[in-house]
Design a protein around this motif. Structure first.
Motif, mmCIF file in Angstrom:
data_model
loop_
_atom_site.group_PDB
_atom_site.id
_atom_site.type_symbol
_atom_site.label_atom_id
_atom_site.label_comp_id
_atom_site.label_asym_id
_atom_site.label_seq_id
_atom_site.Cartn_x
_atom_site.Cartn_y
_atom_site.Cartn_z
ATOM 1 N N ARG A 87 4.569 -23.710 32.443
ATOM 2 C CA ARG A 87 4.314 -23.756 31.001
ATOM 3 C C ARG A 87 4.501 -22.385 30.359
ATOM 4 O O ARG A 87 5.055 -22.283 29.263
ATOM 5 C CB ARG A 87 2.892 -24.250 30.725
ATOM 6 C CG ARG A 87 2.719 -25.745 30.773
ATOM 7 C CD ARG A 87 1.419 -26.151 30.136
ATOM 8 N NE ARG A 87 1.442 -25.952 28.695
ATOM 9 C CZ ARG A 87 0.366 -25.994 27.923
ATOM 10 N NH1 ARG A 87 -0.830 -26.207 28.456
ATOM 11 N NH2 ARG A 87 0.458 -25.823 26.622
ATOM 12 N N GLU A 88 4.050 -21.333 31.035
ATOM 13 C CA GLU A 88 4.204 -20.004 30.449
ATOM 14 C C GLU A 88 5.679 -19.662 30.253
ATOM 15 O O GLU A 88 6.081 -19.147 29.194
ATOM 16 C CB GLU A 88 3.536 -18.946 31.334
ATOM 17 C CG GLU A 88 3.659 -17.544 30.759
ATOM 18 C CD GLU A 88 2.980 -16.481 31.606
ATOM 19 O OE1 GLU A 88 3.388 -15.313 31.509
ATOM 20 O OE2 GLU A 88 2.046 -16.815 32.369
ATOM 21 N N LEU A 89 6.485 -19.957 31.253
ATOM 22 C CA LEU A 89 7.913 -19.676 31.138
ATOM 23 C C LEU A 89 8.543 -20.455 29.987
ATOM 24 O O LEU A 89 9.317 -19.900 29.192
ATOM 25 C CB LEU A 89 8.613 -20.022 32.452
ATOM 26 C CG LEU A 89 8.310 -19.117 33.646
ATOM 27 C CD1 LEU A 89 8.882 -19.721 34.922
ATOM 28 C CD2 LEU A 89 8.859 -17.720 33.416
ATOM 29 N N MET A 90 8.218 -21.737 29.900
ATOM 30 C CA MET A 90 8.845 -22.579 28.883
ATOM 31 C C MET A 90 8.306 -22.308 27.479
ATOM 32 O O MET A 90 9.064 -22.240 26.522
ATOM 33 C CB MET A 90 8.696 -24.047 29.261
ATOM 34 C CG MET A 90 9.604 -24.435 30.419
ATOM 35 S SD MET A 90 9.740 -26.228 30.688
ATOM 36 C CE MET A 90 8.200 -26.534 31.529
ATOM 37 N N HIS A 137 4.893 -28.816 17.255
ATOM 38 C CA HIS A 137 5.705 -28.344 16.133
ATOM 39 C C HIS A 137 6.506 -27.105 16.521
ATOM 40 O O HIS A 137 7.671 -26.963 16.095
ATOM 41 C CB HIS A 137 4.817 -28.034 14.928
ATOM 42 C CG HIS A 137 5.605 -27.687 13.699
ATOM 43 N ND1 HIS A 137 6.439 -28.580 13.062
ATOM 44 C CD2 HIS A 137 5.710 -26.515 13.001
ATOM 45 C CE1 HIS A 137 7.023 -27.989 12.032
ATOM 46 N NE2 HIS A 137 6.592 -26.744 11.978
ATOM 47 N N ILE A 138 5.935 -26.216 17.302
ATOM 48 C CA ILE A 138 6.698 -25.051 17.753
ATOM 49 C C ILE A 138 7.906 -25.498 18.575
ATOM 50 O O ILE A 138 9.005 -24.953 18.431
ATOM 51 C CB ILE A 138 5.803 -24.091 18.572
ATOM 52 C CG1 ILE A 138 4.790 -23.403 17.649
ATOM 53 C CG2 ILE A 138 6.656 -23.028 19.296
ATOM 54 C CD1 ILE A 138 3.807 -22.497 18.359
ATOM 55 N N ARG A 139 7.709 -26.513 19.406
ATOM 56 C CA ARG A 139 8.845 -27.029 20.185
ATOM 57 C C ARG A 139 9.916 -27.604 19.269
ATOM 58 O O ARG A 139 11.115 -27.451 19.517
ATOM 59 C CB ARG A 139 8.352 -28.088 21.179
ATOM 60 C CG ARG A 139 7.478 -27.505 22.259
ATOM 61 C CD ARG A 139 6.773 -28.577 23.064
ATOM 62 N NE ARG A 139 5.633 -27.989 23.745
ATOM 63 C CZ ARG A 139 4.502 -28.606 23.994
ATOM 64 N NH1 ARG A 139 4.342 -29.862 23.598
ATOM 65 N NH2 ARG A 139 3.519 -27.994 24.613
ATOM 66 N N THR A 140 9.484 -28.273 18.211
ATOM 67 C CA THR A 140 10.442 -28.793 17.232
ATOM 68 C C THR A 140 11.186 -27.645 16.564
ATOM 69 O O THR A 140 12.414 -27.704 16.372
ATOM 70 C CB THR A 140 9.714 -29.631 16.170
ATOM 71 O OG1 THR A 140 9.087 -30.751 16.801
ATOM 72 C CG2 THR A 140 10.686 -30.135 15.110
ATOM 73 N N CYS A 141 10.471 -26.596 16.227
ATOM 74 C CA CYS A 141 11.081 -25.425 15.570
ATOM 75 C C CYS A 141 12.122 -24.746 16.452
ATOM 76 O O CYS A 141 13.047 -24.101 15.958
ATOM 77 C CB CYS A 141 10.000 -24.403 15.205
ATOM 78 S SG CYS A 141 8.906 -24.898 13.856
ATOM 79 N N ALA A 142 11.959 -24.856 17.776
ATOM 80 C CA ALA A 142 12.895 -24.193 18.690
ATOM 81 C C ALA A 142 14.260 -24.863 18.702
ATOM 82 O O ALA A 142 15.262 -24.235 19.055
ATOM 83 C CB ALA A 142 12.316 -24.191 20.102
ATOM 84 N N HIS A 143 14.318 -26.147 18.330
ATOM 85 C CA HIS A 143 15.572 -26.900 18.313
ATOM 86 C C HIS A 143 16.272 -26.867 19.676
ATOM 87 O O HIS A 143 17.471 -26.588 19.774
ATOM 88 C CB HIS A 143 16.503 -26.371 17.210
ATOM 89 C CG HIS A 143 15.957 -26.597 15.835
ATOM 90 N ND1 HIS A 143 16.072 -27.804 15.177
ATOM 91 C CD2 HIS A 143 15.250 -25.774 15.007
ATOM 92 C CE1 HIS A 143 15.475 -27.711 13.990
ATOM 93 N NE2 HIS A 143 14.965 -26.497 13.866
ATOM 94 N N ARG A 145 16.258 -29.594 22.653
ATOM 95 C CA ARG A 145 15.748 -30.918 23.013
ATOM 96 C C ARG A 145 15.334 -31.018 24.476
ATOM 97 O O ARG A 145 14.448 -31.804 24.819
ATOM 98 C CB ARG A 145 16.782 -31.988 22.686
ATOM 99 C CG ARG A 145 18.136 -31.771 23.322
ATOM 100 C CD ARG A 145 19.149 -32.800 22.870
ATOM 101 N NE ARG A 145 20.480 -32.461 23.349
ATOM 102 C CZ ARG A 145 21.531 -33.261 23.209
ATOM 103 N NH1 ARG A 145 21.389 -34.428 22.607
ATOM 104 N NH2 ARG A 145 22.714 -32.897 23.661
ATOM 105 N N TYR A 146 15.950 -30.220 25.333
ATOM 106 C CA TYR A 146 15.611 -30.306 26.750
ATOM 107 C C TYR A 146 14.276 -29.623 27.047
ATOM 108 O O TYR A 146 13.428 -30.163 27.764
ATOM 109 C CB TYR A 146 16.738 -29.711 27.598
ATOM 110 C CG TYR A 146 18.019 -30.493 27.437
ATOM 111 C CD1 TYR A 146 18.163 -31.751 28.024
ATOM 112 C CD2 TYR A 146 19.060 -30.006 26.660
ATOM 113 C CE1 TYR A 146 19.318 -32.496 27.854
ATOM 114 C CE2 TYR A 146 20.223 -30.736 26.487
ATOM 115 C CZ TYR A 146 20.349 -31.982 27.081
ATOM 116 O OH TYR A 146 21.486 -32.724 26.893
ATOM 117 N N LEU A 147 14.066 -28.452 26.485
ATOM 118 C CA LEU A 147 12.766 -27.802 26.640
ATOM 119 C C LEU A 147 11.673 -28.621 25.964
ATOM 120 O O LEU A 147 10.534 -28.685 26.449
ATOM 121 C CB LEU A 147 12.803 -26.388 26.048
ATOM 122 C CG LEU A 147 13.353 -25.295 26.957
ATOM 123 C CD1 LEU A 147 13.411 -23.969 26.195
ATOM 124 C CD2 LEU A 147 12.519 -25.137 28.220
#
Length: 218
Positions: A87-90, A137-143, A145-147
């Motif tokens: 999780r820390e890496l991703m 939401h942060i994951r959405t902001c990263a754009h 899709r795999y992460l």
């Protein structure tokens, strides 16, 4: 021609229903679950029920017990360590990509989430729900899709053990609010390095708090 799509749709329904029951704490680690019970509960046939459960097993939310069959997975100390290292890496990478890639409206929404969280420390359940929304939401902001997919799966595994969440502790909830604000501000400032560092710090603090809750008082 219509059988396969219908089975796929029902399998997705079974997957989501069981996953949601785990996340809500209605199914606890160690609880037994079977395709028969799932099919009866959801009023579907055994085939899509089995497919949904196999997907949850592949993602780590369910595990095979040698005597009891399929059960809700428990997280031992070694698995927890591996999960938080991943999780820390991703999350570090996602935060940096969010700082680079987020749109203006997405950044505005991120700060709205931070402001909404400011008064939630006294409400554990609200914080648990909001924590997932914030990180989602942060994951959405990263754009990416795999992460987005892989990190979400890890979070689902951790969230399944609601008794172990560090958010049961009031002091930790206050700390999380401040860590979220610091992370969001770095992303909004589009400071990639600081965003990555604050995301990594937040995950390390969450892991430390989780370990503290699992250890007996000395």
């Amino acid at each position: 021609m219509t059988g396969k799509p219908n089975t796929s749709r029902l399998a997705e329904h079974a997957y989501e229903a069981v996953r949601d029951a785990i996340e809500r704490g209605e199914l606890a680690p160690g609880d037994r679950i079977s395709e028969y019970k799932t099919a009866d509960w959801l009023n579907i046939s055994r085939t899509p029920a089995r497919e949904g459960l196999l997907r949850l097993q592949a993602e780590g939310l369910l595990a095979h017990h040698p005597r009891r069959g399929l059960v809700v997975a428990s997280i031992d100390s070694e698995a927890l360590k591996e999960i938080f290292v991943a999780r820390e890496l991703m999350e570090r990478s996602l935060a940096g990509q969010a700082a680079r890639n987020a749109s203006g409206p997405e950044l505005d929404q991120l700060m709205r989430l931070v402001e909404a969280e400011a008064g939630m420390a006294e409400d554990r359940e609200a914080m648990i729900r909001h924590n997932r929304e914030f990180h989602g939401h942060i994951r959405t902001c990263a754009h990416n899709r795999y992460l987005l997919k892989f990190t979400g799966t890890l979070e689902d595994i951790v969230a399944a053990d609601r008794r172990g969440t560090s958010l049961v502790d009031l002091a930790r909830r206050h700390a999380v609010i401040e860590e979220h604000r610091a992370l969001a501000e770095a992303i909004v400032a589009r400071d990639v390095a600081k965003s990555e560092d604050r995301a990594a710090f937040h995950i390390r603090q969450s892991y430390a708090a989780r370990l503290k809750l699992k250890m007996p008082e000395g």
